[in-house]
Design an enzyme around this catalytic site. Structure first.
Site, PDB file in Angstrom:
ATOM      1  N   GLY A  89       2.899  -1.038   4.263  1.00  0.00           N
ATOM      2  CA  GLY A  89       2.928   0.369   3.871  1.00  0.00           C
ATOM      3  C   GLY A  89       4.342   0.811   3.567  1.00  0.00           C
ATOM      4  O   GLY A  89       4.886   0.551   2.493  1.00  0.00           O
ATOM      5  N   GLY A  90       4.978   1.456   4.543  1.00  0.00           N
ATOM      6  CA  GLY A  90       6.295   2.070   4.339  1.00  0.00           C
ATOM      7  C   GLY A  90       7.321   1.148   3.689  1.00  0.00           C
ATOM      8  O   GLY A  90       8.044   1.571   2.769  1.00  0.00           O
ATOM      9  N   HIS A 115      -9.573   1.333   4.691  1.00  0.00           N
ATOM     10  CA  HIS A 115      -8.319   1.535   5.434  1.00  0.00           C
ATOM     11  C   HIS A 115      -8.571   2.537   6.560  1.00  0.00           C
ATOM     12  O   HIS A 115      -9.360   3.470   6.410  1.00  0.00           O
ATOM     13  CB  HIS A 115      -7.236   2.047   4.477  1.00  0.00           C
ATOM     14  CG  HIS A 115      -5.870   2.071   5.089  1.00  0.00           C
ATOM     15  ND1 HIS A 115      -5.472   3.069   5.949  1.00  0.00           N
ATOM     16  CD2 HIS A 115      -4.835   1.207   4.995  1.00  0.00           C
ATOM     17  CE1 HIS A 115      -4.235   2.811   6.350  1.00  0.00           C
ATOM     18  NE2 HIS A 115      -3.832   1.682   5.791  1.00  0.00           N
ATOM     19  N   GLY A 152       2.492   2.615  10.701  1.00  0.00           N
ATOM     20  CA  GLY A 152       3.476   3.686  10.551  1.00  0.00           C
ATOM     21  C   GLY A 152       4.206   4.048  11.835  1.00  0.00           C
ATOM     22  O   GLY A 152       4.854   5.087  11.905  1.00  0.00           O
ATOM     23  N   ASN A 208       0.866  -1.184   0.000  1.00  0.00           N
ATOM     24  CA  ASN A 208       0.000   0.000   0.000  1.00  0.00           C
ATOM     25  C   ASN A 208       0.899   1.230   0.000  1.00  0.00           C
ATOM     26  O   ASN A 208       1.472   1.581   1.017  1.00  0.00           O
ATOM     27  CB  ASN A 208      -0.894  -0.034   1.254  1.00  0.00           C
ATOM     28  CG  ASN A 208      -1.691   1.246   1.415  1.00  0.00           C
ATOM     29  OD1 ASN A 208      -1.818   2.043   0.485  1.00  0.00           O
ATOM     30  ND2 ASN A 208      -2.246   1.444   2.607  1.00  0.00           N
ATOM     31  N   TRP A 209       0.964   1.873  -1.162  1.00  0.00           N
ATOM     32  CA  TRP A 209       1.899   2.998  -1.287  1.00  0.00           C
ATOM     33  C   TRP A 209       1.357   4.290  -0.684  1.00  0.00           C
ATOM     34  O   TRP A 209       2.079   5.272  -0.598  1.00  0.00           O
ATOM     35  CB  TRP A 209       2.230   3.237  -2.754  1.00  0.00           C
ATOM     36  CG  TRP A 209       3.061   2.174  -3.393  1.00  0.00           C
ATOM     37  CD1 TRP A 209       3.521   1.015  -2.806  1.00  0.00           C
ATOM     38  CD2 TRP A 209       3.543   2.162  -4.734  1.00  0.00           C
ATOM     39  NE1 TRP A 209       4.259   0.295  -3.708  1.00  0.00           N
ATOM     40  CE2 TRP A 209       4.288   0.981  -4.898  1.00  0.00           C
ATOM     41  CE3 TRP A 209       3.410   3.032  -5.812  1.00  0.00           C
ATOM     42  CZ2 TRP A 209       4.895   0.653  -6.112  1.00  0.00           C
ATOM     43  CZ3 TRP A 209       4.018   2.720  -7.013  1.00  0.00           C
ATOM     44  CH2 TRP A 209       4.757   1.538  -7.162  1.00  0.00           C
ATOM     45  N   LYS A 210       0.052   4.294  -0.373  1.00  0.00           N
ATOM     46  CA  LYS A 210      -0.579   5.533   0.139  1.00  0.00           C
ATOM     47  C   LYS A 210      -0.290   6.676  -0.847  1.00  0.00           C
ATOM     48  O   LYS A 210      -0.235   6.431  -2.053  1.00  0.00           O
ATOM     49  CB  LYS A 210      -0.089   5.827   1.553  1.00  0.00           C
ATOM     50  CG  LYS A 210      -0.211   4.593   2.457  1.00  0.00           C
ATOM     51  CD  LYS A 210      -0.014   4.870   3.903  1.00  0.00           C
ATOM     52  CE  LYS A 210      -0.152   3.558   4.659  1.00  0.00           C
ATOM     53  NZ  LYS A 210      -0.132   3.733   6.109  1.00  0.00           N
TER      54      LYS A 210
HETATM   55  P1  PGA Z   1       2.885   0.575   7.546  1.00  0.00           P
HETATM   56  O1  PGA Z   1       1.413   0.797   6.940  1.00  0.00           O
HETATM   57  O2  PGA Z   1       3.402  -0.724   7.029  1.00  0.00           O
HETATM   58  O3  PGA Z   1       3.675   1.753   7.053  1.00  0.00           O
HETATM   59  O4  PGA Z   1       2.736   0.556   9.043  1.00  0.00           O
HETATM   60  C1  PGA Z   1       0.520  -0.266   6.781  1.00  0.00           C
HETATM   61  C2  PGA Z   1      -0.794   0.204   6.223  1.00  0.00           C
HETATM   62  O5  PGA Z   1      -1.262   1.301   6.566  1.00  0.00           O
HETATM   63  O6  PGA Z   1      -1.421  -0.509   5.419  1.00  0.00           O
END
Ligand code: PGA
Length: 274
Positions: A249-250, A110, A188, A20-22
């Site tokens: 995510g990250g 999400h 995050g 998930n690149w956001k």
């Molecule tokens: P993160 O995010 O791996 O950066 O904690 C996960 C997500 O929000 O799907």
């Protein structure tokens, strides 16, 4: 030492690792990231593990052309969509448009959509129906806040979110879903859930799916864990019996770290097959 995935061959649920690149990577950066991932990802790895990337909307066409043109074994995903196929909804993107771009997975509900953009359980439920209408697979996210966990309300929160989201789906649709358990406090923050806590939540969610849709739906539904996943913690999370994948995510933004996570998952499943 993390052991092989217990019972993976028995359940036959294919693991799914999703990035998930956001709101990161413009379409040029996306091109580089996916090309880099394509160079690292081996056919044998992709044969064992489903991989999806979820870039911002403006990158989707670029990434689609790259994946299809170069035969990269990664599936295209989106981060969100509207409930309607078309209409006067300024700024929105429809599930039909995503399907036309070769998108296979859509993240729905999400916690950032819920918290920052007011997405309610009702809208999550309607979005799941809309996504399924186009034969796309929703990745439906649920998770408790730190306050809810501290107050001992984790299960109550997960159950309310899940029952709210899944109302109106058939047992077959329930079985085809992907659920993502994403505790808000882990997203995050660098503080992932422990494998035991993640398993408790995933097992609980699977139980609720069983109550709603029956044993077959519970057996088939894939459940991801998400929240500060890294190459270091991926294998121990995946080793849990009810965790079938990871929503990253990250650590998905760079091909090297995302591929390290995929490799950790592959190792988990490969040692089970051996
Ligand atoms: P993160 O995010 O791996 O950066 O904690 C996960 C997500 O929000 O799907």
């Amino acid at each position: 030492m993390v052991s092989a995935k217990q019972g993976a061959s028995r359940t036959a649920r294919r693991p799914l690792v999703s990035g998930n690149w956001k709101m990161h990577h413009d379409h040029i950066e996306a091109l580089h990231a996916v090309r880099d991932l394509g160079l690292r990802l081996k056919r044998e790895e992709a044969a064992l593990v489903d991989v999806s990337v979820h870039p911002p909307f403006t990158d989707l066409r670029t990434v689609q052309v790259l994946l299809e043109g170069e035969g990269i074994p990664v599936m295209l995903g989106a981060q969100h969509c509207h409930t309607e196929d078309a209409g006067a909804f300024t700024g929105e993107v429809s599930p039909r448009m995503l399907a036309r771009l070769g998108v296979r997975f859509v993240i729905v509900g999400h916690s950032e959509r819920r918290r920052l953009f007011g997405m309610t359980d009702e809208v999550v439920a309607a979005t799941l129906v809309a996504v399924l209408r186009h034969q796309l697979t929703p990745i439906c996210c649920v998770g408790e806040s730190a306050e809810e966990r501290d107050a001992g309300r984790t299960e109550a929160r997960l159950e309310a979110q899940l029952r709210g989201a899944l109302a109106g789906l058939s047992p077959e649709q329930l079985g085809s879903l992907v659920l993502a358990y994403e505790p808000i406090w882990a997203i995050g923050t660098g503080r992932a859930a422990t494998p035991v806590d993640a398993q408790d939540a995933a097992g609980f969610l699977r139980g609720i799916v069983g109550e709603i849709g029956g044993a077959e739906a519970a057996r088939s539904v894939r459940i991801q864990y998400g929240g500060s996943v890294t190459a270091e913690n991926a294998a121990e999370l995946l080793a849990e019996p009810d965790i079938d994948g990871l929503l990253v995510g990250g650590a998905s933004l760079q091909a090297a770290s995302f591929h390290d996570i995929i490799r950790a998952v592959v190792a988990c499943y490969r040692s089970d097959a051996a």
